[in-house]
Design an enzyme around this catalytic site. Sequence first.
Site, PDB file in Angstrom:
ATOM      1  N   VAL A 249       0.838  -1.196   0.000  1.00 47.53           N
ATOM      2  CA  VAL A 249       0.000   0.000   0.000  1.00 47.53           C
ATOM      3  C   VAL A 249       0.877   1.252   0.000  1.00 47.53           C
ATOM      4  CG1 VAL A 249      -1.818   1.260   1.213  1.00 47.53           C
ATOM      5  CG2 VAL A 249      -1.804  -1.229   1.262  1.00 47.53           C
ATOM      6  N   GLU A 250       0.810   2.014  -1.087  1.00 49.68           N
ATOM      7  CA  GLU A 250       1.543   3.278  -1.177  1.00 49.68           C
ATOM      8  C   GLU A 250       0.520   4.395  -1.253  1.00 49.68           C
ATOM      9  OE1 GLU A 250       2.751   6.580  -2.348  1.00 49.68           O
ATOM     10  OE2 GLU A 250       3.263   5.688  -4.280  1.00 49.68           O
ATOM     11  N   CYS A 251       0.422   5.151  -0.160  1.00 50.13           N
ATOM     12  CA  CYS A 251      -0.622   6.174  -0.063  1.00 50.13           C
ATOM     13  C   CYS A 251      -0.015   7.574  -0.182  1.00 50.13           C
ATOM     14  CB  CYS A 251      -1.377   6.004   1.245  1.00 50.13           C
ATOM     15  SG  CYS A 251      -2.157   4.382   1.421  1.00 50.13           S
TER      16      CYS A 251
END
Length: 504
Positions: A249-251
């Site tokens: 997950v790259e937010c």
Amino acid sequence: MTRTASGEAEPMAAASSAQTTFDSLDPRTGEVVGRYPLHDATEVNEIVESARVAGRWWAELGFAERKKRLDQWRALLVRGIDELAGVICSETGKPLDDARLELVLVIDHLHWAANKAEKVLRRRKVGSGVLMANQAATVEYVPFGVVGVIGPWNYPAFTPMGSIAYALAAGNSVVFKPSELTPGVGRWLVDSFAEVVPEHPVLALTTGFGETGAALCASGVDKVAFTGSTATGKRVMAACSETLTPVLVECGGKDALIVDSDADLKAAAEAAVWGGMSNAGQTCIGVERVFVVEAVADRFLELVAERAKKLRPGGEPGADLGPITMPSQVEVIRRHVDEALDGGARAVVGGKDSVRPPFVEPVVLVDVPAGSAAAVDETFGPTLVVERVRDADEGVERANQGNYGLGGTVFSRSRGVELGRKLRAGMVAVNSVIAFAAVPALPFGGVGDSGFGRIHGEDGLREFARPQSMTRTKFRIPLNPMSFARSKGTVRAVVRLIRLTRGR
């Protein structure tokens, strides 16, 4: 349709039940530039199953043959830079040279992943230790199978290719779900890959809105790599938790730049403006906050204002900034600026009138109230919040108070690395800005609300493979404690051995 700053539609959002296609629009003009299928869950499942068969074939090719195919794809991308850059421009509105720069990075990362995959992932020997001296021990990294990649719209080629290229190099097949704002970029990438790998759909495409992404999460893929907002990332994680599907997950971020008293102020100001306003500020690792030491703050602000005032947004090829790609994001930017100014902030560049949909002119704010949205939330526009601090250590402390932890920047001649190591961030640039994203060997990712997991570099290759450990008996040993046939003195002898070899 509810969409979020970092690029993805909300997974629970639904399209009309009668709708089977959707249009891609040029955000500069509203012109339709493409029409794409709205894939439902049944279609997504079929695409994934085809990719599963393709993945087994791709994995069996081995590192050398996969490298050959990926190198051919890279050469094709080089030849097609201008064509693909044109697609990126038409769907995001960004200037042509910005799109070309994005593709230069794509190509360099693809080259690195293809060349390093075997070295990083192949089977290797490891030490067996004193207790297992009769065992040959190895570890290798084997592909997951099918990787689902959910990409954003702000860098519609570079960001998803950080997962796609590394997943393919590791031996996986990939099902790519691009943002609904940039499906044409996804189509171009998938079609170009099929030219060099025509045998099977190793890289497949699924298009649609949030519910298509949700279907991909529930489709049985072996891993999901997501880039988008923190809120959407949590929903992706929740969906994947139902099947214990691992996720990357790259937010978003609220990245800070620290300017020390001994910094090269001209370079720091140029970095702040580029980091905060390139791509119209629509950069997850872009600079949104600047903490500048009081002693040099006035001169730094003069340099920032001088540079930022020259930038002009527009739809023409020579514009410095393109439009705000996602229409709803304009209102987020407007709210952040308006609330800050109404709360007592001062604009040294731009102001409330700078928000002119679909464009936003550069805005530089000072004296922003603590806790205001502009100071703590991701704005995702061409804005900078500049705050004065007593010293660089206070700047680091202030930067670390937020929930995000993606990237960071430090300008200091004497303490750059020291200060950078104190930043709560996955990546730091010292006396430059965003440089870490262009180094293929460096892992890319964040902490906290910015997500977890890494793309790029050796960590990125291993992110798309699972370690498999193996032992092989080389010879029998007289003391084998792992048997019911052991003598009564076997364990005592092993304990004596451990005391002798590990007791100091």
